[in-house]
Design an enzyme around this catalytic site. Structure first.
Site: not given
Ligand code: SPD
Length: 282
Positions: A136, A86, A106, A157, A154
């Site tokens: 990856d 993002d 990403e 989950d 970053d």
């Molecule tokens: N459940 C949220 C876990 C965090 C995931 N990363 C969020 C990406 C924002 N850049």
């Protein structure tokens, strides 16, 4: 009937957000990427039905995941972001004047494209210091050694393509990809959610084994499950609470301008852990 987005983190217990409309939905090669317009939180990005960010609260996550580690390093020039499609983490990293290059790896181009289109204020994709690499992250760190001052994990989950980011082998590769004095920060889920505990413990243990200094720290993110979120910071050199790191925070914070969550008091206090969290790590 009102529309709602629900993320359940334990059977029928979860988070509810009012939805005005679904703006984007695409099953990519890797995952289901969706963007909703919400009634309260601006646009909301989800992956496989899990909240990644909302326009209104994303600043907490991105400021805390980046500035803690960048100020821990004596002079960060080259930064690697694993995930972060993002663009929010890259935006915060690029506030630091010492940073010359940001490589953002990403796996899923769909996340980047959807973010550019529906979350235009989150990323800073036109910054010439930012290289977006579609690969990856685990494969990427497997072929780099001694290259980065700071690595920021970053990811999503620990299910689907991001599960490997909580494994020992991945963290060993990140350690090898960092230069001397290298610093790593990672998002490590909520300590209130029992199903996250194995991942939290695994990452904490391996960082402890590998690095000179390693700590968990926390912040409050309303749209993540339970609202209390953990992150980790590990350093080959000085830790985030060393005198020199705290001096860098004090001196550098004004240069970053217009932050919404992170400040020097937050930097220090984020490392104060409640007893139930210490018990998870013990
Ligand atoms: N459940 C949220 C876990 C965090 C995931 N990363 C969020 C990406 C924002 N850049």
């Amino acid at each position: 009937m009102p529309l709602q987005f629900n993320e359940y983190y334990n059977e029928l217990t979860g988070l509810t957000v009012g939805i005005k409309k679904l703006l984007f939905s695409e099953q990519s090669q890797y995952q289901l990427v969706e963007v909703y317009e919400t009634d309260t939180w601006g646009n909301l990005l989800t992956i496989d039905g899990l909240v990644m960010l909302s326009e209104r609260d994303e600043f907490v996550y991105h400021e805390m995941l980046t500035h803690v580690g960048l100020f821990t390093h004596p002079h960060p020039e080259k930064v690697l972001i694993i995930g972060g499609g993002d663009g929010g983490s890259a935006r915060e990293v690029l506030r630091h004047r010492s940073v010359e290059v940001v490589d953002m790896v990403e796996i899923d181009k769909t996340v980047v494209d959807a973010s550019k289109r529906f979350l235009p204020d989150v990323g800073d994709f036109s910054n010439p210091k930012l290289n977006v690499i579609y690969e990856d992250g685990i494969k990427f760190v497997n072929r780099v050694e001694n290259q980065y001052d700071v690595i920021i994990i970053d990811g999503s989950d620990p299910v689907g393509p991001a599960a490997g980011l909580f494994e020992k082998e991945f963290h060993e590769l990140c350690y090898g990809a960092l230069k001397e004095n290298g610093v790593l920060t990672a998002q490590t889920e909520s300590p209130w959610v029992k199903s996250y505990h194995p991942g939290i413990k695994k990452v904490y243990k391996v960082l402890n084994e590998l690095y000179n200094e390693s700590y968990m720290y926390m912040c409050s993110i309303p749209l993540y499950p339970t609202g209390l979120w953990s992150m980790m910071c590990a350093s080959k050199g000085e830790g985030p609470l060393s005198e020199s790191a705290l001096n860098r925070v004090e001196k550098g914070i004004t240069e970053l301008r217009a932050l919404n969550y992170y400040n020097s008091d937050i930097h220090k206090s984020a490392f104060a852990l409640p007893e139930f969290v210490k018990n998870i790590l013990a």
